[in-house]
Design a protein around this motif. Sequence first.
Motif, PDB file in Angstrom:
ATOM      1  N   THR A 153      -7.927 -28.434   9.071  1.00  8.82           N
ATOM      2  CA  THR A 153      -8.834 -27.599   8.303  1.00  8.82           C
ATOM      3  C   THR A 153     -10.408 -27.629   8.840  1.00  8.82           C
ATOM      4  O   THR A 153     -11.005 -28.608   8.577  1.00  8.82           O
ATOM      5  CB  THR A 153      -8.806 -28.223   6.737  1.00  8.82           C
ATOM      6  N   PRO A 154     -10.499 -26.798   9.563  1.00  6.77           N
ATOM      7  CA  PRO A 154     -12.007 -26.835  10.135  1.00  6.77           C
ATOM      8  C   PRO A 154     -13.033 -26.923   9.235  1.00  6.77           C
ATOM      9  O   PRO A 154     -14.166 -27.671   9.362  1.00  6.77           O
ATOM     10  CB  PRO A 154     -11.884 -25.648  11.091  1.00  6.77           C
ATOM     11  N   SER A 155     -13.010 -26.199   7.997  1.00  2.77           N
ATOM     12  CA  SER A 155     -14.093 -26.362   7.052  1.00  2.77           C
ATOM     13  C   SER A 155     -14.386 -27.662   6.489  1.00  2.77           C
ATOM     14  O   SER A 155     -15.456 -27.734   6.268  1.00  2.77           O
ATOM     15  CB  SER A 155     -13.562 -25.047   5.978  1.00  2.77           C
ATOM     16  N   ALA A 156     -13.158 -28.285   6.160  1.00  2.00           N
ATOM     17  CA  ALA A 156     -13.497 -29.585   5.724  1.00  2.00           C
ATOM     18  C   ALA A 156     -13.819 -30.587   6.638  1.00  2.00           C
ATOM     19  O   ALA A 156     -14.608 -31.526   6.191  1.00  2.00           O
ATOM     20  CB  ALA A 156     -11.722 -29.927   5.065  1.00  2.00           C
ATOM     21  N   LEU A 157     -13.353 -30.499   7.848  1.00  2.00           N
ATOM     22  CA  LEU A 157     -14.041 -31.293   8.883  1.00  2.00           C
ATOM     23  C   LEU A 157     -15.334 -31.045   9.063  1.00  2.00           C
ATOM     24  O   LEU A 157     -16.196 -32.050   9.277  1.00  2.00           O
ATOM     25  CB  LEU A 157     -13.291 -31.118  10.242  1.00  2.00           C
ATOM     26  N   ARG A 158     -15.817 -29.802   9.104  1.00  2.00           N
ATOM     27  CA  ARG A 158     -17.306 -29.656   9.318  1.00  2.00           C
ATOM     28  C   ARG A 158     -18.135 -30.249   8.171  1.00  2.00           C
ATOM     29  O   ARG A 158     -18.940 -30.704   8.293  1.00  2.00           O
ATOM     30  CB  ARG A 158     -17.402 -28.080   9.100  1.00  2.00           C
ATOM     31  N   ARG A 159     -17.598 -29.987   7.001  1.00  2.00           N
ATOM     32  CA  ARG A 159     -18.323 -30.521   5.604  1.00  2.00           C
ATOM     33  C   ARG A 159     -18.335 -32.059   5.839  1.00  2.00           C
ATOM     34  O   ARG A 159     -19.411 -32.681   5.386  1.00  2.00           O
ATOM     35  CB  ARG A 159     -17.516 -30.206   4.225  1.00  2.00           C
TER      36      ARG A 159
END
Length: 206
Positions: A153-159
């Motif tokens: 989940t790139p978005s969660a990793l980014r956050r």
Amino acid sequence: MIPIGLNNDSYPILSDEQLAIQKAIHGEGFFLFIGVLRYYKGLHILLDALKNTHIPCLIAGSGPIEQELKKKALQSGLSSVHFLGQVSDEVKVALLKLCRGVVFPSHLRSEAFGVTLLEGAMYGKPLISSEIGTGTSYINQNGKTGYVVPPATPSALRRAIEALHNNPDQAAQMGQAARLRYEQEFTGALMGKRYAQLYREMLKTK
């Protein structure tokens, strides 16, 4: 269960000069991945997470998908992501000391434990990993020693990366908690004592 333990004393001790040299080369406050570049390490997810950011990330290691990852980084315009290839133990220690946090995006259960996470904790760094139902989340406690995010989940990793990047005080606090957990659960001495106790218990059953 007897987890892997590490001895801090078995790692190189760097002089101030050695550390300064690596700082001049790589800077500080970057995010760090260390490991063999394999399919289950989730590095393609990390690259997606870093798109359209200028957050520095160093990837230390080589492996079968190295060229594929470099091509993806180039196509994505990730100028702040640098592939270092294999590094010496001295350079690895310097990178662990200089980084903001250790990121370990393995997204498949092929990743059974994650010694890199343990090394990050040993050097007092906050950790970012994925919840894959293996030992990675035993090392990294979400919200305490770092962040555990949903896998792939790139978005969660980014956050999670942005949270540590934008809050150095919080990152330092989580790093201290990670070091404490290492001292309480993951030293080489503890591993040896646990195996010795197991052997004693097995001998009593005979």
